[in-house]
Design a protein around this motif. Structure first.
Motif, PDB file in Angstrom:
ATOM      1  N   GLY A  50       0.828  -1.217   0.000  1.00  0.00           N
ATOM      2  CA  GLY A  50       0.000   0.000   0.000  1.00  0.00           C
ATOM      3  C   GLY A  50       0.845   1.242   0.000  1.00  0.00           C
ATOM      4  O   GLY A  50       2.048   1.177  -0.242  1.00  0.00           O
ATOM      5  N   SER A  51       0.227   2.373   0.257  1.00  0.00           N
ATOM      6  CA  SER A  51       0.945   3.647   0.136  1.00  0.00           C
ATOM      7  C   SER A  51       1.989   3.832   1.240  1.00  0.00           C
ATOM      8  O   SER A  51       2.979   4.510   1.052  1.00  0.00           O
ATOM      9  N   GLU A  52       1.783   3.209   2.401  1.00  0.00           N
ATOM     10  CA  GLU A  52       2.814   3.365   3.459  1.00  0.00           C
ATOM     11  C   GLU A  52       4.141   2.802   2.986  1.00  0.00           C
ATOM     12  O   GLU A  52       5.191   3.341   3.234  1.00  0.00           O
ATOM     13  N   MET A  53       4.057   1.673   2.307  1.00  0.00           N
ATOM     14  CA  MET A  53       5.239   1.014   1.760  1.00  0.00           C
ATOM     15  C   MET A  53       6.006   2.011   0.893  1.00  0.00           C
ATOM     16  O   MET A  53       7.212   2.160   1.012  1.00  0.00           O
ATOM     17  N   CYS A  54       5.269   2.698   0.060  1.00  0.00           N
ATOM     18  CA  CYS A  54       5.844   3.652  -0.874  1.00  0.00           C
ATOM     19  C   CYS A  54       6.604   4.752  -0.134  1.00  0.00           C
ATOM     20  O   CYS A  54       7.725   5.085  -0.463  1.00  0.00           O
ATOM     21  N   ILE A  55       5.979   5.270   0.906  1.00  0.00           N
ATOM     22  CA  ILE A  55       6.602   6.352   1.674  1.00  0.00           C
ATOM     23  C   ILE A  55       7.869   5.839   2.352  1.00  0.00           C
ATOM     24  O   ILE A  55       8.896   6.477   2.332  1.00  0.00           O
ATOM     25  N   ARG A  56       7.773   4.638   2.913  1.00  0.00           N
ATOM     26  CA  ARG A  56       8.935   4.093   3.599  1.00  0.00           C
ATOM     27  C   ARG A  56      10.105   3.910   2.635  1.00  0.00           C
ATOM     28  O   ARG A  56      11.235   4.241   2.953  1.00  0.00           O
ATOM     29  N   ASP A  57       9.815   3.395   1.453  1.00  0.00           N
ATOM     30  CA  ASP A  57      10.857   3.211   0.447  1.00  0.00           C
ATOM     31  C   ASP A  57      11.555   4.509   0.110  1.00  0.00           C
ATOM     32  O   ASP A  57      12.764   4.565   0.030  1.00  0.00           O
ATOM     33  N   SER A  58      10.747   5.529  -0.087  1.00  0.00           N
ATOM     34  CA  SER A  58      11.322   6.800  -0.499  1.00  0.00           C
ATOM     35  C   SER A  58      12.228   7.327   0.616  1.00  0.00           C
ATOM     36  O   SER A  58      13.286   7.860   0.371  1.00  0.00           O
ATOM     37  N   ASN A  59      11.828   7.146   1.852  1.00  0.00           N
ATOM     38  CA  ASN A  59      12.665   7.605   2.952  1.00  0.00           C
ATOM     39  C   ASN A  59      13.947   6.791   3.077  1.00  0.00           C
ATOM     40  O   ASN A  59      14.980   7.323   3.430  1.00  0.00           O
ATOM     41  N   MET A  60      13.830   5.510   2.773  1.00  0.00           N
ATOM     42  CA  MET A  60      15.010   4.654   2.823  1.00  0.00           C
ATOM     43  C   MET A  60      16.061   5.134   1.828  1.00  0.00           C
ATOM     44  O   MET A  60      17.243   5.206   2.121  1.00  0.00           O
ATOM     45  N   SER A  61      15.565   5.464   0.656  1.00  0.00           N
ATOM     46  CA  SER A  61      16.427   5.943  -0.409  1.00  0.00           C
ATOM     47  C   SER A  61      17.074   7.279  -0.023  1.00  0.00           C
ATOM     48  O   SER A  61      18.265   7.495  -0.220  1.00  0.00           O
ATOM     49  N   LEU A  62      16.278   8.148   0.576  1.00  0.00           N
ATOM     50  CA  LEU A  62      16.785   9.434   1.065  1.00  0.00           C
ATOM     51  C   LEU A  62      17.836   9.187   2.151  1.00  0.00           C
ATOM     52  O   LEU A  62      18.889   9.820   2.164  1.00  0.00           O
ATOM     53  N   GLU A  63      17.558   8.252   3.056  1.00  0.00           N
ATOM     54  CA  GLU A  63      18.511   7.927   4.126  1.00  0.00           C
ATOM     55  C   GLU A  63      19.839   7.421   3.566  1.00  0.00           C
ATOM     56  O   GLU A  63      20.905   7.768   4.054  1.00  0.00           O
ATOM     57  N   LYS A  64      19.739   6.588   2.530  1.00  0.00           N
ATOM     58  CA  LYS A  64      20.966   6.061   1.904  1.00  0.00           C
ATOM     59  C   LYS A  64      21.806   7.195   1.319  1.00  0.00           C
ATOM     60  O   LYS A  64      23.022   7.228   1.479  1.00  0.00           O
ATOM     61  N   LYS A  97      12.646  -0.854 -13.553  1.00  0.00           N
ATOM     62  CA  LYS A  97      13.884  -1.539 -13.159  1.00  0.00           C
ATOM     63  C   LYS A  97      14.877  -0.606 -12.458  1.00  0.00           C
ATOM     64  O   LYS A  97      15.891  -1.048 -11.925  1.00  0.00           O
ATOM     65  N   VAL A  98      14.610   0.697 -12.507  1.00  0.00           N
ATOM     66  CA  VAL A  98      15.602   1.675 -12.026  1.00  0.00           C
ATOM     67  C   VAL A  98      15.946   1.454 -10.560  1.00  0.00           C
ATOM     68  O   VAL A  98      17.108   1.362 -10.178  1.00  0.00           O
ATOM     69  N   GLU A  99      14.923   1.332  -9.717  1.00  0.00           N
ATOM     70  CA  GLU A  99      15.182   1.207  -8.289  1.00  0.00           C
ATOM     71  C   GLU A  99      15.996  -0.045  -7.963  1.00  0.00           C
ATOM     72  O   GLU A  99      16.956  -0.001  -7.198  1.00  0.00           O
ATOM     73  N   GLU A 100      15.627  -1.153  -8.594  1.00  0.00           N
ATOM     74  CA  GLU A 100      16.317  -2.423  -8.377  1.00  0.00           C
ATOM     75  C   GLU A 100      17.792  -2.338  -8.809  1.00  0.00           C
ATOM     76  O   GLU A 100      18.691  -2.790  -8.101  1.00  0.00           O
ATOM     77  N   LEU A 101      18.047  -1.737  -9.962  1.00  0.00           N
ATOM     78  CA  LEU A 101      19.407  -1.725 -10.509  1.00  0.00           C
ATOM     79  C   LEU A 101      20.285  -0.612  -9.929  1.00  0.00           C
ATOM     80  O   LEU A 101      21.487  -0.786  -9.773  1.00  0.00           O
ATOM     81  N   ILE A 102      19.677   0.536  -9.635  1.00  0.00           N
ATOM     82  CA  ILE A 102      20.460   1.686  -9.182  1.00  0.00           C
ATOM     83  C   ILE A 102      20.431   1.840  -7.668  1.00  0.00           C
ATOM     84  O   ILE A 102      21.410   2.208  -7.037  1.00  0.00           O
ATOM     85  N   GLY A 103      19.261   1.576  -7.082  1.00  0.00           N
ATOM     86  CA  GLY A 103      19.135   1.731  -5.633  1.00  0.00           C
ATOM     87  C   GLY A 103      18.339   2.964  -5.244  1.00  0.00           C
ATOM     88  O   GLY A 103      18.128   3.210  -4.064  1.00  0.00           O
ATOM     89  N   HIS A 104      17.904   3.738  -6.222  1.00  0.00           N
ATOM     90  CA  HIS A 104      17.016   4.867  -5.958  1.00  0.00           C
ATOM     91  C   HIS A 104      15.849   4.802  -6.930  1.00  0.00           C
ATOM     92  O   HIS A 104      15.984   4.314  -8.036  1.00  0.00           O
ATOM     93  N   GLN A 105      14.735   5.377  -6.482  1.00  0.00           N
ATOM     94  CA  GLN A 105      13.547   5.368  -7.345  1.00  0.00           C
ATOM     95  C   GLN A 105      13.592   6.523  -8.331  1.00  0.00           C
ATOM     96  O   GLN A 105      14.254   7.531  -8.088  1.00  0.00           O
ATOM     97  N   VAL A 106      12.866   6.370  -9.428  1.00  0.00           N
ATOM     98  CA  VAL A 106      12.744   7.434 -10.413  1.00  0.00           C
ATOM     99  C   VAL A 106      12.196   8.681  -9.719  1.00  0.00           C
ATOM    100  O   VAL A 106      11.280   8.598  -8.910  1.00  0.00           O
ATOM    101  N   GLY A 107      12.794   9.829 -10.003  1.00  0.00           N
ATOM    102  CA  GLY A 107      12.386  11.065  -9.336  1.00  0.00           C
ATOM    103  C   GLY A 107      13.361  11.441  -8.243  1.00  0.00           C
ATOM    104  O   GLY A 107      13.488  12.597  -7.874  1.00  0.00           O
ATOM    105  N   GLY A 108      14.086  10.441  -7.734  1.00  0.00           N
ATOM    106  CA  GLY A 108      15.064  10.707  -6.682  1.00  0.00           C
ATOM    107  C   GLY A 108      16.438  10.161  -7.025  1.00  0.00           C
ATOM    108  O   GLY A 108      17.325  10.094  -6.177  1.00  0.00           O
TER     109      GLY A 108
END
Length: 163
Positions: free
Chosen positions: A1-15, A96-107
């Protein structure tokens, strides 16, 4: 759900943050209440020109993911790209961007990326003193001088692949 999405984005920011901390640049990170996913949105959020937004593009060269950081107001020139990498420019598919690069599109940024992802900096950035790459999420950026970008991106080399 959407919480998952928010958590992912924060994880990427944290990295990205953890990575920039090693260079004492984490205090240069800015977070916005609005989206900065596109160059246009980021330029408005930062009140700067689109060229100063450092756009990080992801490509596959022989199935190997690479990143090219370019000025936000420019585009890849296919013949120059081919001259540099001896391959046609093949962008990583969106999903595939997030899986291969480690960040989501947009970030997508060159900080805190997956092991083995090579980073190149395009000469289109060199006319600016300060540039603003994303910082792992679609509502963040980090203010860096060109020297700081060189240092923090662990780049391979400067290339000239934009129009």
């Amino acid at each position: 759900g959407s919480e998952m999405c928010i958590r992912d984005s924060n994880m990427s920011l944290e990295k990205a943050k953890e990575h920039l901390k090693k260079y004492k640049l984490d205090q240069n990170i800015m977070e916005f209440t609005t989206s900065s996913a596109t160059v246009q949105q980021a330029a408005i959020a930062l009140n700067c020109t689109e060229g100063e937004i450092a756009k990080t593009l992801s490509f596959l060269v022989e199935e190997k993911p690479i990143l090219i950081v370019v000025a936000g107001d420019t585009k890849i020139d296919n013949s120059r790209y081919k001259a540099e990498f001896h391959k046609k420019a093949k962008m990583i598919p969106y999903e595939k961007v997030e899986e291969l690069i480690g960040h989501q599109v947009g970030g997508v940024c060159p900080f805190g990326v997956n092991e083995g992802v090579e980073v190149y900096l395009d000469k289109s950035l060199q006319k600016y003193k300060t540039v603003y790459p994303a910082s792992g999420s679609d509502s963040s950026a980090v203010k860096l001088t060109i020297q700081e970008l060189e240092q923090a991106s662990n780049y391979q080399k400067w290339i000239d692949v934009c129009k």
